[in-house]
Design an enzyme around this catalytic site. Structure first.
Site, mmCIF file in Angstrom:
data_model
loop_
_atom_site.group_PDB
_atom_site.id
_atom_site.type_symbol
_atom_site.label_atom_id
_atom_site.label_comp_id
_atom_site.label_asym_id
_atom_site.label_seq_id
_atom_site.Cartn_x
_atom_site.Cartn_y
_atom_site.Cartn_z
ATOM 1 C CE LYS A 88 -78.854 43.770 89.675
ATOM 2 N NZ LYS A 88 -79.956 43.746 88.411
ATOM 3 C CD GLU A 97 -70.058 29.785 70.569
ATOM 4 O OE1 GLU A 97 -69.712 28.216 70.077
ATOM 5 O OE2 GLU A 97 -69.858 30.673 71.015
ATOM 6 C CD GLU A 149 -78.588 45.027 85.067
ATOM 7 O OE1 GLU A 149 -79.281 44.600 85.698
ATOM 8 O OE2 GLU A 149 -77.790 45.016 84.095
ATOM 9 C CG ASP A 186 -75.723 39.911 82.378
ATOM 10 O OD1 ASP A 186 -75.593 39.083 83.150
ATOM 11 O OD2 ASP A 186 -76.759 40.665 81.743
ATOM 12 C CD GLU A 229 -81.746 38.722 80.856
ATOM 13 O OE1 GLU A 229 -80.977 37.641 81.700
ATOM 14 O OE2 GLU A 229 -81.432 39.177 80.346
ATOM 15 N NE ARG A 250 -72.235 44.722 81.789
ATOM 16 C CZ ARG A 250 -73.335 44.676 81.505
ATOM 17 N NH1 ARG A 250 -73.891 45.709 80.392
ATOM 18 N NH2 ARG A 250 -73.645 43.415 81.709
#
Lengths: 671, 671
Positions: free
Chosen positions: B283, B503, B287, B366, B394, B337
């Site tokens: 990565k 959802e 971030e 994300d 998450e 983004r």
């Protein structure tokens, strides 16, 4: 007794220069005991630097006499002042100047110490014109700081909870620091502004810190030993569950005899080790801390148990009134956190013992930049009340922002009048407590200018009628001695209005809590809006504010004495700055200022950010007039303050523009 | 090789009962090597329990033959199957049943292992009717899990970043666990669903974990040794700054010769210790992680350097495409983004080496519960692409909510067609990677039903065309074997639609990110609205959504191939579920469903919460049909899911009601 000298920490408001006037005189210090010894040592240290002399006996001639009235035959000039002055209270002193001699008299050693620091503040003028005897006495017997320090570093809250100035000055790496010189230096700074008590550990008492009461008591004693020469008594935050977690008992019920015996025995051991120990501070049934509710007992029962354990030794318990439901349902508009302390405690008035002090935050919510005064303060005439302030800037810029808080505190202290005798907060409070803003930072407080808040709290606790602007100048003159122009006036300009500037760019009109949840830094308008914390603004597309009226709201206004109950109830009379605390109004509502609510929001937010830009421009001009490292630190912080103020401006304005659809009347850019 | 038996951990989808059919047969296992040994050991363990027999040579009679085609003379029935089947790929197998014998053939040991687990899934039917030779091959060569495990417990993120199932199964108290039996059991579970690679540490590589590459390499080797018998290769997340922080070099510039030499030498040492080491995961420039941008180099340069170091040893680098500006100014509406990965990587197509795999999250943001497919996937035909999913929940309920994710993944995998050959995601991806949801929890995954996601990821990675509902039934039948009714159908009912239920009660219409900042659990509609994270919904009193069109927005739609570029660009054609991802519309905009946007929000949120209540009612009926402890765990979690779903419902509905002023057409209560 040696004066602590730290070369690697900023001197704050006691730089050597502040002692120049005293240090260049011929001084007599008369009196026995530890604190008189401190006074002598202070004068001697000043004389060593500035060429004066100090003696503890003899005939003089002297320029300055610092004497205990009990010290035996006084020099004639001192005796004359004594005759003029009459009796002096325990911590008070009398100051006079006659026949070319400056005289400070006290009836007890602490008074002499405060008299000395009074001379430090006065400087050269104390040795100029003649001066009639002036009596100086503290308004309250206890002027106290609460440290929210942990021994261990908490994984979320750090070592100092809501601390913005580094680690604890007491503990490091889980143990008491080897070198406590800094603790003594801290005591010296506190004595110089009038503080006489501190609680050394966090009111949220975790497992390690709980043991300060028992097997880690030696650490408390060591800290007390460092602070004692400056007249400061040490208090301890204890957990209500101590009988269980430390004593192995099955309960902490305050009416249980075993529990009461445990507290009595434990407290007796504390006093064997620390005879002048101050007492306990307790946060009970508050944000998850244990308390008497678990046993169906009242907070008067809980406080009473601890007061009983402390009473034989002259100690006191500070019992915090910060009790509210922090798991509230945001959907339930009838529950009002602002009512909670009053609802819990007002019915208990008269049920707290003489050595139990109810410690009440100044406002009904939680240390916001603008709140009404807590209605508890006017509601408990039969209870000793400590009004609690927050010097650490949790909600006021976290020591990254210049925000001189004394003007806010002064407004709180002067709030009133109410009742037949026209009482104010300063009249009914029996003491003042504040959460410290100090850590192991080079400048003590992170932001060097945040030192002024600590200083001003002490001074206002000593005399709540002081003018915050004058206290600010005192602090500037001491800290930046000899504070040449334009340094003095520039600092004054930057700081005096900084709280109102902060208010302008943050939550509007008293509504509060538009901060980022958790750490509480920077804006998040809806951050607490749908949470269990009881902190809401209820903004919708039509209007904003919390209806706390008796007529249509939660009835919080009814907790206030007249005339304030009616003033706050009335949409017409309610002060603009508290409007959204007490009322839900449409965005088009016209304020006393003539502006609408939404235009006021836009205007104040643009103005607040501009004022920070001005502040930064002022500071830039001071380069070369203050220590370069200090200048650089403040400059960097002002950059952050401006960034953050612009963030506040843009978020708050964008939020209300998106919600209201009302454009700025002056056509400025709202993102 | 012994089969790991854990009595204190849930058996997941490999309870003993799942081996009943195999364990009661007469079996021949033919072939050499470690993995054939594993197959033999598995069958032997099953036979020990269920009375069957297993041999590695001999004439039979046999009910089951598991044979490597290279193992020398095959029994006639197996030879006949081999003749019928033709060549078999490296991990593939052929299954047939003729003359009363079930035959599994593979050309390599891994294929035999997968063939065994295929029989486990089939159970008794594998030994019933005759069966023509069926070829089973994985769709991709690598099917991989990324563990976001740290060695140390991170003060904010915990030990397993975004982990909801306890600590790491690899490390404890800062060191490798003494007993790695559980790691082997984990490998067994993974092999049984088709996984063949794992990266064992967090892509955010902290100081301690960086050293796994060098002086703590022995720990990697120990983990690799446990996983090897199940055909799983170990990969390591490394920090791009390793040459500096581990090698003491002044730079990590990927074109610097010293840096390249350091990586070559370091990698050679890794392969000396672990000859079948898989490779690196990186990565970079993401971030806050270091990367090639610091040296003015491209990500192709960075990946290329590592690929070059790995190539001589047969290793690969997984280079994550998750590169975006996480310090964006929310006031700047032109930065998007969602465009970032495409803008960074699409121009580099063809510049990544054969052993460099670009690892792309399935969506452009994300891991939201609903996103369009990442435009990167269709834009890099000259690059090996791993599509990255997130099994750890998450943003999908954090293993407190039932949310069976395979239907979402299946939609992603089937996305298309585009281009002249009508490609889909499944066609162009060269491998599949997912973030693991496993920890040291009793049930592996916190929520016992979250095991299904791990299982389903492996199965879909093996064959992206599988029906998620059928995979769910496989998982139920194995895990709750013999899964009697109504258990089987009830679980299916609860889980199959649970992603769509999730959802419905969370962020509407593809807009995403209405979660609490930081931990990402529970609702906070404006939580990310005024932050630097690039995650906005732009709701105001008139409408909501992000204009990503070419015509008037950020142009993100232009990153998609036709016809999708035009479909997303068009307000009329854009699918409802992605409307607010691509368009900003008024609350009154009418969806294809016939509902307005705001009424859709109300309706779906009421429906979602109701569906959770139904789910809980279903589960209540299963009491007595599943293990009581498991039932109790799920019951408790369903209570929390319902509470949280109602919180989502009420916050989202209240937010949009307050903003839009539009009442619910059906008059339901909105707080």
């Amino acid at each position: 007794m040696t004066i602590p000298e730290l070369t690697d920490v900023h001197a704050a408001w006691l730089p050597p220069e502040a002692f120049r006037a005293i240090g260049s005189r011929r001084t007599l210090v008369l009196g026995d005991g530890a604190l008189a010894g401190t006074v002598h040592a202070e004068v001697a240290a000043a004389c060593a630097r500035y060429g004066g002399t100090v003696r503890r006996t003899g005939d003089g001639p002297f320029d300055l006499v610092l004497a205990l009235t009990t010290a035996g035959p006084l020099p004639p000039v001192a005796a004359a002042v004594m005759a003029e002055a009459g009796p002096i209270g325990e911590e008070g002193h009398v100051l006079a100047r006659r026949d070319g001699v400056t005289v400070v008299l006290a009836s007890a050693p602490a008074g002499l110490l405060y008299g000395l620091f009074h001379l430090v503040r006065l400087g050269e003028p104390a040795f100029e014109a003649a001066r009639q005897a002036e009596r100086h006495e503290p308004a309250t017997r206890r002027r106290m700081l609460d440290h929210w320090d942990n021994i261990d570093v908490h994984p979320v809250m750090g070592q100092v909870e809501r601390g913005y100035a580094g680690g604890s000055i007491f503990w490091r790496d889980g143990v008491l620091r080897d070198d406590l010189t800094r603790v003594r230096a801290y005591g010296r700074l506190l004595a110089a502004c009038g503080i006489n008590a501190i609680a050394i550990n966090n009111v949220n008492v975790h497992a390690t810190e709980a043991r300060l009461l028992t097997d880690r008591l030696g650490e408390v004693a060591a800290i007390a030993a460092e602070l004692r020469p400056y007249g400061i008594r040490v208090h301890l935050s204890v957990t209500f569950a101590a009988p269980i977690v430390l004593g192995g008992l099955p309960t902490a019920d305050p009416l249980d005899e075993d529990v009461r015996r445990w507290w009595a025995a434990t407290t007796a051991r504390v006093y064997e080790t620390i005879p002048d120990f101050g007492g306990y501070v307790v946060k009970a049934d508050s944000e998850g801390q244990p308390g008497p509710f678990a046993y169906g007992r009242s907070h008067a029962d809980g406080a009473g148990m601890l007061a009983d354990a402390l009473a034989p030794h002259g100690g006191v318990v500070h019992w915090r009134a910060f009790v509210y439901n922090h798991r509230q349902d945001w959907r339930d508009r009838s529950t009002d956190r602002a009512r909670a302390a009053y609802d819990h405690f007002a019915p208990l008035d008269g049920r707290f013992g003489d050595n139990a002090i109810l410690q009440v935050k100044y406002g009904p919510m939680d240390f916001q930049p603008r709140e009404p005064v807590s209605p508890v303060i006017a509601a408990m005439p039969g209870t000793r009340l400590a009004v609690e302030f927050q010097v650490t800037q949790e909600y006021t810029g976290q020591q990254k922002h210049v925000c001189y808080l004394a003007p806010m505190w002064r407004e709180v202290l002067g709030f009133g009048p109410w009742g037949p005798e026209g009482a104010t907060v300063a009249d009914v409070a029996t003491e003042f407590v504040a959460v410290s803003n100090v850590g192991d930072d080079l400048y003590w407080t992170g932001h060097p200018l945040a030192q002024a808040n600590l200083y001003a709290f002490g001074r206002l606790a000593w005399d709540p009628r002081l003018d915050p602007a004058a206290v600010l100048d005192e602090w500037i003159d001491l800290t930046f001695a000899p504070s040449p122009e334009p340094l003095r006036s520039t600092l004054h300009t930057m700081m005096d209005g900084s709280w109102r500037t902060y208010e302008r760019y943050t939550a509007p009109l008293g509504v509060g809590f538009m901060v980022r949840p958790g750490h509480h830094y920077g804006p998040d308008v809806d951050g607490y809006e749908y949470t269990p914390w009881g902190t809401y603004h209820f903004a919708d597309r039509d209007g904003v504010g919390v209806d706390r009226t008796r007529a249509t709201g939660t009835g919080c206004t009814g907790q206030y004495p007249q005339p304030w109950s009616d003033v706050y109830e009335s949409l017409e009379q309610c002060p603009d700055e508290l409007l959204l605390f007490f009322h839900h109004v449409p965005y088009g509502h016209v304020l006393h200022s003539g502006s609408t609510v939404v235009q006021h929001i836009y205007d104040t937010h643009f103005a607040g950010a501009e004022e920070v830009a001005d502040m930064r421009a002022h500071w830039d001009k001071l380069e070369g007039l203050v220590d370069p490292a200090l200048h650089a630190r403040v400059k960097e912080l002002l950059d952050e303050q401006l960034r953050c103020a612009e963030e506040w401006r843009d978020q708050v304005n964008a939020y209300f523009f998106r919600k209201s659809g009302v454009p700025d009347a002056r056509g400025r850019r709202i993102p």
